[in-house]
Design an enzyme around this catalytic site. Structure first.
Site, mmCIF file in Angstrom:
data_model
loop_
_atom_site.group_PDB
_atom_site.id
_atom_site.type_symbol
_atom_site.label_atom_id
_atom_site.label_comp_id
_atom_site.label_asym_id
_atom_site.label_seq_id
_atom_site.Cartn_x
_atom_site.Cartn_y
_atom_site.Cartn_z
ATOM 1 N N TYR A 129 -45.296 44.964 -9.798
ATOM 2 C CA TYR A 129 -46.546 45.635 -9.385
ATOM 3 C C TYR A 129 -47.476 45.879 -10.586
ATOM 4 N N ASN A 161 -37.201 42.329 -8.081
ATOM 5 C CA ASN A 161 -38.045 43.170 -7.221
ATOM 6 C C ASN A 161 -39.466 42.588 -7.113
ATOM 7 N N ASP A 175 -33.364 37.033 -16.927
ATOM 8 C CA ASP A 175 -32.994 38.441 -16.969
ATOM 9 C C ASP A 175 -33.113 38.879 -18.425
ATOM 10 N N PHE A 228 -42.066 45.943 -18.939
ATOM 11 C CA PHE A 228 -42.104 46.563 -17.602
ATOM 12 C C PHE A 228 -40.789 46.373 -16.855
ATOM 13 N N SER A 236 -42.731 57.130 -18.296
ATOM 14 C CA SER A 236 -43.152 57.795 -17.067
ATOM 15 C C SER A 236 -43.361 59.283 -17.323
ATOM 16 N N ALA A 237 -44.252 59.871 -16.549
ATOM 17 C CA ALA A 237 -44.473 61.314 -16.619
ATOM 18 C C ALA A 237 -43.209 62.082 -16.274
ATOM 19 N N TYR A 275 -32.687 57.578 -13.537
ATOM 20 C CA TYR A 275 -33.906 56.809 -13.828
ATOM 21 C C TYR A 275 -34.710 57.488 -14.946
ATOM 22 N N LYS A 288 -35.700 56.437 -19.143
ATOM 23 C CA LYS A 288 -37.018 56.430 -19.796
ATOM 24 C C LYS A 288 -36.971 57.273 -21.075
ATOM 25 N N TYR A 319 -46.824 56.848 -17.691
ATOM 26 C CA TYR A 319 -47.679 56.681 -16.516
ATOM 27 C C TYR A 319 -47.551 57.887 -15.606
ATOM 28 N N ASN A 369 -40.770 54.800 -0.610
ATOM 29 C CA ASN A 369 -40.473 56.168 -1.056
ATOM 30 C C ASN A 369 -41.744 56.888 -1.464
HETATM 31 P P1 NAD Z 1 -41.726 46.649 -10.188
HETATM 32 O O1 NAD Z 1 -40.338 46.742 -9.675
HETATM 33 O O2 NAD Z 1 -42.794 46.183 -9.261
HETATM 34 O O3 NAD Z 1 -41.757 45.705 -11.481
HETATM 35 C C1 NAD Z 1 -40.673 45.565 -12.363
HETATM 36 C C2 NAD Z 1 -40.452 44.083 -12.583
HETATM 37 O O4 NAD Z 1 -39.392 43.903 -13.512
HETATM 38 C C3 NAD Z 1 -40.052 43.341 -11.299
HETATM 39 O O5 NAD Z 1 -40.814 42.154 -11.193
HETATM 40 C C4 NAD Z 1 -38.578 43.030 -11.490
HETATM 41 O O6 NAD Z 1 -38.211 41.838 -10.858
HETATM 42 C C5 NAD Z 1 -38.493 42.929 -13.014
HETATM 43 N N1 NAD Z 1 -37.181 43.247 -13.609
HETATM 44 C C6 NAD Z 1 -36.435 44.369 -13.459
HETATM 45 N N2 NAD Z 1 -35.327 44.275 -14.216
HETATM 46 C C7 NAD Z 1 -35.396 43.091 -14.874
HETATM 47 C C8 NAD Z 1 -34.576 42.421 -15.818
HETATM 48 N N3 NAD Z 1 -33.416 42.944 -16.226
HETATM 49 N N4 NAD Z 1 -34.954 41.211 -16.295
HETATM 50 C C9 NAD Z 1 -36.121 40.654 -15.886
HETATM 51 N N5 NAD Z 1 -36.943 41.233 -14.990
HETATM 52 C C10 NAD Z 1 -36.578 42.428 -14.498
HETATM 53 O O7 NAD Z 1 -42.113 48.074 -10.809
HETATM 54 P P2 NAD Z 1 -43.488 48.610 -11.347
HETATM 55 O O8 NAD Z 1 -43.946 49.686 -10.438
HETATM 56 O O9 NAD Z 1 -44.389 47.508 -11.681
HETATM 57 O O10 NAD Z 1 -42.996 49.330 -12.679
HETATM 58 C C11 NAD Z 1 -43.006 48.694 -13.925
HETATM 59 C C12 NAD Z 1 -42.409 49.626 -14.965
HETATM 60 O O11 NAD Z 1 -43.166 50.833 -15.004
HETATM 61 C C13 NAD Z 1 -40.963 50.025 -14.694
HETATM 62 O O12 NAD Z 1 -40.277 50.086 -15.909
HETATM 63 C C14 NAD Z 1 -41.106 51.411 -14.099
HETATM 64 O O13 NAD Z 1 -39.980 52.197 -14.337
HETATM 65 C C15 NAD Z 1 -42.302 51.934 -14.853
HETATM 66 N N6 NAD Z 1 -42.994 53.000 -14.128
HETATM 67 C C16 NAD Z 1 -43.430 52.766 -12.852
HETATM 68 C C17 NAD Z 1 -44.071 53.771 -12.154
HETATM 69 C C18 NAD Z 1 -44.545 53.539 -10.733
HETATM 70 O O14 NAD Z 1 -44.838 54.509 -10.057
HETATM 71 N N7 NAD Z 1 -44.647 52.313 -10.248
HETATM 72 C C19 NAD Z 1 -44.282 55.022 -12.757
HETATM 73 C C20 NAD Z 1 -43.842 55.222 -14.054
HETATM 74 C C21 NAD Z 1 -43.197 54.205 -14.741
HETATM 75 C C1 UD1 Z 2 -41.958 59.535 -7.651
HETATM 76 C C2 UD1 Z 2 -40.669 59.586 -8.401
HETATM 77 C C3 UD1 Z 2 -40.965 59.745 -9.887
HETATM 78 C C4 UD1 Z 2 -41.863 58.616 -10.366
HETATM 79 C C5 UD1 Z 2 -43.136 58.642 -9.521
HETATM 80 C C6 UD1 Z 2 -44.094 57.532 -9.872
HETATM 81 C C7 UD1 Z 2 -39.114 60.598 -6.774
HETATM 82 C C8 UD1 Z 2 -38.299 61.815 -6.444
HETATM 83 N N1 UD1 Z 2 -39.866 60.707 -7.889
HETATM 84 O O1 UD1 Z 2 -42.539 60.756 -7.845
HETATM 85 O O2 UD1 Z 2 -39.797 59.762 -10.653
HETATM 86 O O3 UD1 Z 2 -42.183 58.795 -11.741
HETATM 87 O O4 UD1 Z 2 -42.788 58.497 -8.136
HETATM 88 O O5 UD1 Z 2 -43.545 56.323 -9.450
HETATM 89 O O6 UD1 Z 2 -39.055 59.584 -6.098
HETATM 90 N N2 UD1 Z 2 -44.777 62.603 -0.356
HETATM 91 C C9 UD1 Z 2 -44.820 62.955 0.972
HETATM 92 N N3 UD1 Z 2 -44.377 62.061 1.897
HETATM 93 C C10 UD1 Z 2 -43.913 60.817 1.569
HETATM 94 C C11 UD1 Z 2 -43.885 60.451 0.197
HETATM 95 C C12 UD1 Z 2 -44.314 61.375 -0.743
HETATM 96 O O7 UD1 Z 2 -45.229 64.070 1.306
HETATM 97 O O8 UD1 Z 2 -43.512 60.048 2.455
HETATM 98 C C13 UD1 Z 2 -45.274 63.557 -1.372
HETATM 99 C C14 UD1 Z 2 -44.251 63.970 -2.412
HETATM 100 O O9 UD1 Z 2 -43.545 65.094 -2.004
HETATM 101 C C15 UD1 Z 2 -45.156 64.229 -3.633
HETATM 102 C C16 UD1 Z 2 -46.317 63.256 -3.447
HETATM 103 O O10 UD1 Z 2 -46.312 62.905 -2.075
HETATM 104 O O11 UD1 Z 2 -45.669 65.532 -3.580
HETATM 105 C C17 UD1 Z 2 -46.175 61.991 -4.274
HETATM 106 O O12 UD1 Z 2 -44.893 61.415 -4.027
HETATM 107 P P1 UD1 Z 2 -44.460 60.013 -4.669
HETATM 108 O O13 UD1 Z 2 -45.516 59.009 -4.402
HETATM 109 O O14 UD1 Z 2 -43.080 59.719 -4.210
HETATM 110 O O15 UD1 Z 2 -44.490 60.273 -6.231
HETATM 111 P P2 UD1 Z 2 -43.724 61.394 -7.121
HETATM 112 O O16 UD1 Z 2 -43.173 62.471 -6.298
HETATM 113 O O17 UD1 Z 2 -44.685 61.815 -8.163
#
Ligand code: NAD
Ligand code: UD1
Length: 330
Positions: free
Chosen positions: A11, A35, A58, A80, A124-125, A148, A152, A176, A197
């Site tokens: 993503y 993913n 990988d 990422f 991540s935050a 998780y 981080k 982030y 989620n």
């Molecule tokens: P995502 O799952 O869409 O992207 C991660 C990518 O990494 C996927 O394409 C997956 O196939 C690949 N991957 C995972 N493990 C691998 C491995 N061992 N070797 C090669 N490829 C691998 O997730 P995203 O939302 O794009 O997140 C990217 C990064 O940012 C992650 O590290 C995640 O923890 C971090 N992050 C995401 C969020 C969020 O809300 N999306 C918030 C904070 C931090």
């Molecule tokens: C989630 C992750 C967090 C990650 C962040 C960004 C969990 C417990 N935490 O947090 O570690 O860093 O995403 O990827 O998964 N909500 C609803 N209904 C829903 C879904 C969410 O009410 O179906 C609410 C939650 O309670 C929260 C807000 O929406 O208050 C945002 O939720 P979400 O998008 O899951 O993000 P985080 O809770 O910040």
């Protein structure tokens, strides 16, 4: 620069590939597709009209990673490639520790071996735990409540120590907040497998009729309307933040919050979605989700001061772009 984007088919990675290509960088993606799908990179090419070199690899595989570094003269790495589902990390902690920590070790070791100076890490935050909002980079980190989050925090420490050990190796730790939305073209976006989620993909799937109604997790938090408050950031703003962080990365370790600095409640987001797209999202209030905190938003001033970066897209843009992607996604 020639940038290795580990996890670039995912993503945030795919949007960052677009931003890197548009800024004139050469992009090499390493992703095992656990993913994501390779077709996403075709969409990246379609958006930018530029090429991407792709390795289905990988990044915990040291030999495979070494051979990429031996083949290309890489100037920087963005990592990422992590597993990111909080609930799953509680069920499968060792898989999360293995994937997220070994990938960081393998990629940073290769950088040290091949003299690659720039490393940008997806943090991540969540590492702030239950600190007082707004979260500032200088805060002491509090324990996170799940494996998780621990991966981080540990990765941040490992990379900090690696940078201390070799002055030419510079690290940017990007914390982030809540990335949402999609590229304005609607061609790439967030496509979670199974029931989402996170809030925004849940909302878009309810809007589409794939899911019945949104369950709002708690309305008794000490917030503006009792529902949880988060700092939603448009994924393209986040992507552009990576390009700037990479460009400006000089020696040492630099930590930046990538958020907007604005808190939005669940009900405010639902309302903004309706306003942006003319769709009312049905919802019900249910119990709090275990592990959730009341409020999480950034002090985003350091990235502005040091990188000259601020998020430019607003909540309506995020809702509109998330919906455009969902509508077109089959
Ligand atoms: P995502 O799952 O869409 O992207 C991660 C990518 O990494 C996927 O394409 C997956 O196939 C690949 N991957 C995972 N493990 C691998 C491995 N061992 N070797 C090669 N490829 C691998 O997730 P995203 O939302 O794009 O997140 C990217 C990064 O940012 C992650 O590290 C995640 O923890 C971090 N992050 C995401 C969020 C969020 O809300 N999306 C918030 C904070 C931090
Ligand atoms: C989630 C992750 C967090 C990650 C962040 C960004 C969990 C417990 N935490 O947090 O570690 O860093 O995403 O990827 O998964 N909500 C609803 N209904 C829903 C879904 C969410 O009410 O179906 C609410 C939650 O309670 C929260 C807000 O929406 O208050 C945002 O939720 P979400 O998008 O899951 O993000 P985080 O809770 O910040």
């Amino acid at each position: 620069m020639r940038i290795l984007v580990a996890g670039g088919a995912g993503y945030i990675g795919s949007h960052t590939c677009v931003a890197l290509l548009e800024a004139g960088h050469t992009v090499i993606v390493a992703d095992n597709l656990c993913n994501s799908k390779a077709e996403t990179l075709d969409k990246v090419k379609q958006i930018t009209d530029k090429d991407v070199t792709f390795y289905k690899v990988d990044v915990t595989d040291e030999a495979a990673v070494d051979s990429i570094f031996a083949t290309h003269q890489i100037d920087g790495v963005i990592h990422f490639a992590g597993l990111k589902a909080v609930g799953e990390s509680v069920e499968k902690p060792l898989a999360y520790y293995y994937n997220n920590l070994v990938s960081t070790i393998v990629l940073s070791k290769a950088c040290l071996k091949y003299g690659v100076r720039k490393f940008v890490f997806s943090s991540s935050a969540t590492v702030y735990g239950e600190n007082e909002v707004p979260f500032v980079e200088t805060m002491d980190l509090l324990p996170t409540t799940n494996p998780y989050g621990e991966t981080k925090a540990i990765s941040e420490r490992m990379l900090t120590d690696a940078a201390k050990s070799k002055s030419e190796f510079s690290v940017s730790l990007l914390r982030y907040f809540n990335p949402v939305g999609a590229h304005e073209s609607g061609l790439i976006g967030e496509a979670p497998t199974g029931i989402p989620n996170n809030l925004m993909p849940y909302v878009t799937q309810v809007a589409k009729g794939k899911l019945g109604k949104l369950r709002v997790f708690g309305n008794d938090y000490p917030t503006i309307d009792g529902t949880g408050v988060r700092d939603y950031i448009h994924v393209m703003d986040l992507a552009e933040g990576h390009v700037v962080a990479l460009d400006k990365l000089t020696s040492g370790v630099h930590i930046y919050n990538l958020g907007t600095g604005q808190g939005t409640s669940v009900l405010q987001l639902v309302q903004a979605f309706g306003e942006a797209n003319g769709i009312e999202v049905p919802y019900e209030i249910v119990d709090r989700r275990p592990g959730d905190i009341a409020e999480c938003y950034a002090d985003a001033s350091k990235a502005k001061r040091e990188l000259g970066w601020t998020a430019e897209r607003d909540l309506l843009d995020m809702c509109r772009d998330a919906w455009r992607f969902e509508k077109g996604y089959v």
